[in-house]
Scaffold this motif. Structure first.
Motif, PDB file in Angstrom:
ATOM      1  N   PRO A 149     101.626  43.810  78.152  1.00 27.85           N
ATOM      2  CA  PRO A 149     102.396  44.571  79.140  1.00 27.85           C
ATOM      3  C   PRO A 149     103.638  43.813  79.613  1.00 27.85           C
ATOM      4  CG  PRO A 149     100.053  44.637  79.641  1.00 27.85           C
ATOM      5  CD  PRO A 149     100.230  43.617  78.559  1.00 27.85           C
ATOM      6  N   GLY A 150     104.794  44.491  79.550  1.00 29.00           N
ATOM      7  CA  GLY A 150     106.037  43.904  80.033  1.00 29.00           C
ATOM      8  C   GLY A 150     106.682  42.901  79.115  1.00 29.00           C
ATOM      9  N   LYS A 151     106.083  42.652  77.946  1.00 28.79           N
ATOM     10  CA  LYS A 151     106.618  41.653  77.023  1.00 28.79           C
ATOM     11  C   LYS A 151     107.630  42.242  76.039  1.00 28.79           C
ATOM     12  CE  LYS A 151     104.061  38.252  78.560  1.00 28.79           C
ATOM     13  NZ  LYS A 151     104.649  37.060  79.240  1.00 28.79           N
ATOM     14  N   SER A 153     110.645  44.558  74.770  1.00 30.29           N
ATOM     15  CA  SER A 153     111.852  45.040  75.440  1.00 30.29           C
ATOM     16  C   SER A 153     112.438  46.252  74.735  1.00 30.29           C
ATOM     17  CB  SER A 153     112.903  43.931  75.490  1.00 30.29           C
ATOM     18  OG  SER A 153     113.227  43.499  74.173  1.00 30.29           O
ATOM     19  N   GLU A 166     112.318  55.130  79.505  1.00 28.91           N
ATOM     20  CA  GLU A 166     111.526  55.196  80.731  1.00 28.91           C
ATOM     21  C   GLU A 166     110.468  56.293  80.633  1.00 28.91           C
ATOM     22  OE1 GLU A 166     111.683  53.090  83.103  1.00 28.91           O
ATOM     23  OE2 GLU A 166     113.695  52.203  83.127  1.00 28.91           O
ATOM     24  N   GLN A 169     107.576  55.173  78.503  1.00 25.17           N
ATOM     25  CA  GLN A 169     106.669  54.303  79.246  1.00 25.17           C
ATOM     26  C   GLN A 169     105.717  55.120  80.105  1.00 25.17           C
ATOM     27  OE1 GLN A 169     108.204  50.387  80.896  1.00 25.17           O
ATOM     28  NE2 GLN A 169     110.128  51.541  80.801  1.00 25.17           N
ATOM     29  N   GLN A 175     104.105  49.369  79.644  1.00 28.23           N
ATOM     30  CA  GLN A 175     105.139  48.671  80.399  1.00 28.23           C
ATOM     31  C   GLN A 175     106.056  47.934  79.434  1.00 28.23           C
ATOM     32  OE1 GLN A 175     103.493  46.126  83.433  1.00 28.23           O
ATOM     33  NE2 GLN A 175     102.098  47.699  84.197  1.00 28.23           N
ATOM     34  N   LEU A 176     107.358  48.259  79.510  1.00 24.86           N
ATOM     35  CA  LEU A 176     108.360  47.615  78.675  1.00 24.86           C
ATOM     36  C   LEU A 176     109.421  46.987  79.559  1.00 24.86           C
ATOM     37  CD1 LEU A 176     108.882  50.525  76.093  1.00 24.86           C
ATOM     38  CD2 LEU A 176     107.409  48.524  75.801  1.00 24.86           C
ATOM     39  N   LEU A 177     110.151  46.031  79.018  1.00 24.70           N
ATOM     40  CA  LEU A 177     111.247  45.381  79.734  1.00 24.70           C
ATOM     41  C   LEU A 177     112.557  46.074  79.353  1.00 24.70           C
ATOM     42  CD1 LEU A 177     112.424  43.051  81.463  1.00 24.70           C
ATOM     43  CD2 LEU A 177     112.545  41.703  79.341  1.00 24.70           C
ATOM     44  N   HIS A 178     113.247  46.628  80.343  1.00 27.96           N
ATOM     45  CA  HIS A 178     114.508  47.321  80.061  1.00 27.96           C
ATOM     46  C   HIS A 178     115.680  46.339  80.046  1.00 27.96           C
ATOM     47  CE1 HIS A 178     118.140  49.697  81.567  1.00 27.96           C
ATOM     48  NE2 HIS A 178     117.957  50.047  80.316  1.00 27.96           N
TER      49      HIS A 178
END
Length: 320
Positions: A149-151, A153, A166, A169, A175-178
């Motif tokens: 999660p969040g890693k 992009s 968005e 997601q 969860q992604l990094l924008h």
């Protein structure tokens, strides 16, 4: 009797003046402000439409790219231009439907600062990754995102591109990094170089990279597969049911542009959408041709602003 004759002559001359002026418009080159970088889909359609206008008038059309700040720099320049018909903003839903919901304050008013001219086209987007990515499908990418999660992009150079990511997601529960860019081609450059993991970009920008083997396509954002990439599934059929996200192009003049000039520009631009250069753009990029009256564009823009506002709110994006 002589006075009456002179009076009638003056009235006739005055009445004929606007038509004489319009017959000469444009009498010099027209500038198209494009609020995205050269090579972007908006830049491509602007150049195609410009060629169509030149063919009709014999006057050059100058493309002025002003990217940055989610297209606000170019939009503001278009709003501040002299309202004489010689400056036209060639833009998208980014500046005229999405930005007002993404930012607390804008450097322009998408309604009050512009005179609508015509729609120019509607299109879909394509989800792409670097060929070295382990993700071969949308499902692969989402599984990887859920594991970290969040890693991973995703880049975007327009509101359409950003909201597409968005929405993915939100609907896929990942969860992604924008990572924001001034324009989609700049994000593509970093995707090619491995600096970002994924992006959802307009087909005009992404599809050539896919066809050349430089990027891998995972899915398209429309409700049906693109005839230009029939082997690429829709994101909806690839694992995110109900997913859909498109975009549109339109032309605007600065507010205060005389009605007769607006009418003339509308005629030139609508005719340009039917010309060879524009038709080639539509065919090569999978964009649907579209045109409208100024009044129809104003109504369409109002509905689109409401729709984009609802998507952004539902995605939980807070205005910056």
């Amino acid at each position: 009797m002589r006075i009456a004759t002179k009076g009638r002559l003056a009235l006739l001359l005055a009445a004929a003046l606007p038509f004489s002026t319009m017959a000469q418009f444009p009498a010099k080159p027209i500038t198209f402000i494009v609020p995205f970088a050269a090579g972007s889909a908006t830049d491509q359609i602007g150049r195609a439409i410009g060629q169509g206008v030149t063919e009709q008038t014999g006057q050059a059309v100058v493309i002025e790219n002003k990217p940055g700040a989610s297209a606000m720099i170019g939009a503001a320049a278009g709003a501040r231009a002299t309202p004489d018909g010689y400056t036209v903003l060639i833009t998208t839903n980014t500046t005229h439907a999405a930005n007002e919901h993404l930012y607390k304050s804008l450097t322009y008013d998408p309604v009050k600062d512009f005179a609508p001219l015509t729609l120019l086209g509607k299109g879909g987007q394509i989800m792409v990754v670097n060929p070295s990515s382990p993700a071969k499908t949308v499902g692969d990418f989402l599984a990887q995102a859920k594991q970290s999660p969040g890693k991973l992009s995703f880049g975007s150079g327009s509101s359409s591109s950003r909201i597409a990511g968005e929405l993915l997601q939100q609907m896929a529960n990942v969860q992604l990094l924008h990572v924001p860019y001034k324009s989609n081609p700049l994000a593509v450059t970093d995707l090619l170089g491995g600096q970002i993991d994924m992006m959802i970009t307009d087909t005009a920008t992404g599809l050539p990279q896919v066809k050349s083997g430089k990027l891998r396509a995972l899915g398209v954002t429309g409700t049906a597969r693109s005839p230009l990439a029939p082997d690429v599934p829709t994101i909806a059929e690839a694992g995110v049911p109900g997913y859909e996200m498109g975009y549109w192009f339109a032309a605007y003049a600065p507010a205060g542009t005389p009605p007769d000039v607006v009418k003339r520009l509308n005629e030139l631009l609508v005719n340009a959408t039917k010309a060879k250069a524009a038709q080639q753009f539509y065919a090569q990029t999978g964009t649907d041709a579209a045109s409208s009256s100024p009044e129809e564009l104003a109504t369409f823009q109002q509905a689109e602003s409401k729709k984009w506002g609802e998507i952004i709110k539902k995605a939980g994006i807070q205005p910056e």
